[in-house]
Design a protein around this motif. Structure first.
Motif, short mmCIF file in Angstrom:
data_model
loop_
_atom_site.label_atom_id
_atom_site.label_comp_id
_atom_site.label_asym_id
_atom_site.label_seq_id
_atom_site.Cartn_x
_atom_site.Cartn_y
_atom_site.Cartn_z
N MET A 42 0.65 -1.32 0.19
CA MET A 42 0.33 0.08 0.29
C MET A 42 0.92 0.96 0.36
SD MET A 42 -1.32 0.23 4.40
CE MET A 42 -2.18 -1.06 3.65
N PRO A 43 0.58 2.46 -0.59
CA PRO A 43 1.22 3.28 -0.33
C PRO A 43 1.23 3.91 0.76
CG PRO A 43 -0.72 3.83 -1.54
CD PRO A 43 -1.16 2.61 -1.01
N ILE A 45 1.60 7.59 1.86
CA ILE A 45 1.67 9.01 1.87
C ILE A 45 1.84 9.96 2.15
CG2 ILE A 45 -0.53 8.21 0.09
CD1 ILE A 45 -2.10 10.10 3.04
N ASN A 89 0.54 14.72 -1.65
CA ASN A 89 -0.04 13.42 -1.78
C ASN A 89 -1.71 13.50 -1.74
OD1 ASN A 89 2.62 12.78 -1.75
ND2 ASN A 89 2.96 12.33 -0.18
N MET A 93 -4.29 13.03 -5.14
CA MET A 93 -4.62 11.17 -5.01
C MET A 93 -6.14 11.97 -5.59
SD MET A 93 -4.23 8.48 -1.45
CE MET A 93 -4.63 9.66 -0.80
N ARG A 236 -12.28 6.60 -0.44
CA ARG A 236 -10.76 5.80 0.10
C ARG A 236 -10.52 6.07 1.42
NH1 ARG A 236 -7.73 7.52 -3.94
NH2 ARG A 236 -8.74 8.44 -4.53
N TYR A 258 -5.44 -4.42 2.25
CA TYR A 258 -5.05 -3.82 1.28
C TYR A 258 -5.34 -5.07 -0.21
CZ TYR A 258 -2.54 -1.64 -1.94
OH TYR A 258 -2.32 -0.44 -3.47
N SER A 267 -4.15 3.92 1.85
CA SER A 267 -2.95 4.38 1.57
C SER A 267 -2.73 4.60 3.66
CB SER A 267 -2.68 5.76 1.15
OG SER A 267 -3.95 6.36 1.46
#
Length: 309
Positions: A42-43, A45, A89, A93, A236, A258, A267
């Motif tokens: 997972m990103p 951020i 970030n 998104m 999100r 995730y 995220s």
């Protein structure tokens, strides 16, 4: 003989601290920093350093930690730079516009600092000219509501039908133009049942069109179903991992969530890191417990509802 005794004492004085440090590091099973998250898909951020209210002159027993707004316009210190990176970030998104602007903020652990982060993310976005609404979605504690002195009426009163005009419940932030707060209001005895109601969808549909960003501060995700219910209406999800609190053994569970796409567009924010931050040395802490009292039948009922909706 005296020299030998002094030498042994000196050696022990050097050795004992090293042994203690080694044992502490060996036995430490918590996430310590960004390196521990390298195996996650997972990103990431944002990485927010610890914040010390005492050093910043903000500490007082009478004022809740959540009132500590560390984001300041024009400030170039470490924590403000960290929030700028996080803001950039977030903007990246959600660059497609208001169709993806409703964001749930949650965690696995209580005391991860998600309410603190949600408020300060809102301030950071508002400083840049965005219109932001922070919704206190934790109907059990109303943590983020303390930022506006916990009004007696709010989201729960709208969901229960006691109030019909949503705009009358939204509190503008006096210090930051463009930032509004929707507090919990009355702490209800039946928070999960209130969230089941279609009025929650009405709230999200209304505010989505009025704000550039809607940040919803939610309870820990796996403790009660509240977050899963709210997340169904959001775009999100941000998970907050608190350094020094989140166990490294739980990282695989986070990875599974995730990969299984249990929550939409997940995220990660790493919170409370300690590093070479010079004179800033940020640190903060939260001390409240979650006592939900759900029995197995209630958990099963809620889980079935979530899986079917």
């Amino acid at each position: 003989i005296r020299k030998n005794i002094l030498f042994v004492a000196f050696a022990l004085g050097m050795l004992i601290p090293l042994v203690i440090i080694f044992l502490r590091e060996t036995m430490n099973n918590k996430v310590r920093g960004r390196k521990d998250l390298e195996g996650l898909s997972m990103p990431l951020i944002g990485e927010i350093p610890q914040f010390d209210q005492k050093k910043s002159g903000l500490f007082t027993k009478k004022v809740p930690d959540l009132k500590a707004v560390v984001v300041k316009e024009g400030s170039r210190d470490v924590i403000n730079e960290a929030f700028r990176v996080l803001r950039t970030n977030l903007e990246f998104m959600t660059e497609k516009g208001k169709k993806s602007n409703v964001i749930v903020v949650t965690s696995f652990n209580p005391s991860s600092g998600k309410s603190f982060l949600t408020i300060n993310m809102g301030v950071s976005l508002a400083i840049k000219g965005q219109k932001v609404l922070v919704i206190d979605g934790d109907l059990r504690h109303g943590s983020a509501s303390s930022y506006v002195n916990s009004p007696r009426i709010g989201l729960s009163d709208y969901l229960s039908g006691r109030m019909d005009r949503l705009n009358e419940l939204i509190v503008p932030d006096k210090n930051h133009k463009g930032l509004d707060i929707l507090p919990v209001g009355t702490i209800p005895p039946n928070p999960t049942e209130l969230l089941f109601d279609d009025r929650l969808r009405q709230v999200i549909d209304k505010v989505r069109e009025c704000y550039d960003y809607v940040l919803i501060d939610c309870p820990p995700a796996e403790m009660v179903a509240d977050t899963q219910i709210i997340e169904k209406l959001a775009d999100r999800t941000i998970f907050v991992v608190r350094a020094g609190l989140f166990e490294r053994s739980m990282l695989q569970e986070l990875e599974n969530i995730y990969n299984e796409k249990k929550y939409k567009n997940i995220s990660l924010i790493l919170n409370g890191t300690v590093g070479n931050t010079g004179r800033y040395g940020y640190r903060y802490g939260y001390r409240y417990g979650y006592h939900y009292g759900y029995g197995s039948d209630k958990k099963r009922e809620v889980s079935e509802w979530v899986s079917n909706n």
